[in-house]
Motif scaffolding. Sequence first.
Motif, PDB file in Angstrom:
ATOM      1  N   ALA A   1       0.832  -1.207   0.000  1.00 37.90           N
ATOM      2  CA  ALA A   1       0.000   0.000   0.000  1.00 37.90           C
ATOM      3  C   ALA A   1       0.867   1.257   0.000  1.00 37.90           C
TER       4      ALA A   1
ATOM      5  N   GLU B   1       1.102   4.198  -3.052  1.00 38.30           N
ATOM      6  CA  GLU B   1       1.014   5.651  -2.879  1.00 38.30           C
ATOM      7  C   GLU B   1       2.236   6.343  -3.478  1.00 38.30           C
TER       8      GLU B   1
ATOM      9  N   HIS C   1      -1.624   2.908   3.138  1.00 37.47           N
ATOM     10  CA  HIS C   1      -2.091   4.015   2.307  1.00 37.47           C
ATOM     11  C   HIS C   1      -1.970   5.336   3.052  1.00 37.47           C
TER      12      HIS C   1
END
Length: 167
Positions: free
Chosen positions: A71, A75, A137
């Motif tokens: 994650a 990003e 994230h």
Amino acid sequence: MDMGGGGHGMGGMAMAPPPSPPGAHGGMRMRMRYTHMTFFWGKDSEILFSGWPGARGGMYALALVAVFALAFLLEFLGSRGLDVALLPSAAAGGGRRVAAGAARAVVHALRVGVAYLLMLALMSFNGGVFLAAVAGHAAGFLAFRAGLFGDRRAQVEDDGKEQLVCC
């Protein structure tokens, strides 16, 4: 007219025998696997690969770290700073533009591949995996989009709206 099926018109095809009960295959037990269709909490889960992370100590924690890293990487790959770094300058020749376009295509393909891997990990319906993905994230957003690290140009889109990066 007998067609070999005992006069029943089956054309010689016999019915398959009923399935054997579990454990009737010479002492070998077949393992029944259950796929969760709702969130569950626990470390006994299969994430991405059959048998992974397994029951050995610490492997579930390693799987959560791997999901967090996926994650976070997603990003980074979707950050505006990376995209701007790959753009060719206005004075760049045709060869540099092609190379920059190819580099952007590779980054895009990598980003989509990581997003699909993360989606498949989330399909394990494990609550810990879900929380690790959300935390990854959030940490990636803080690091690459909110201006915590690097320049503040990546903080806001040109129109003032946040870019949504989704699997």
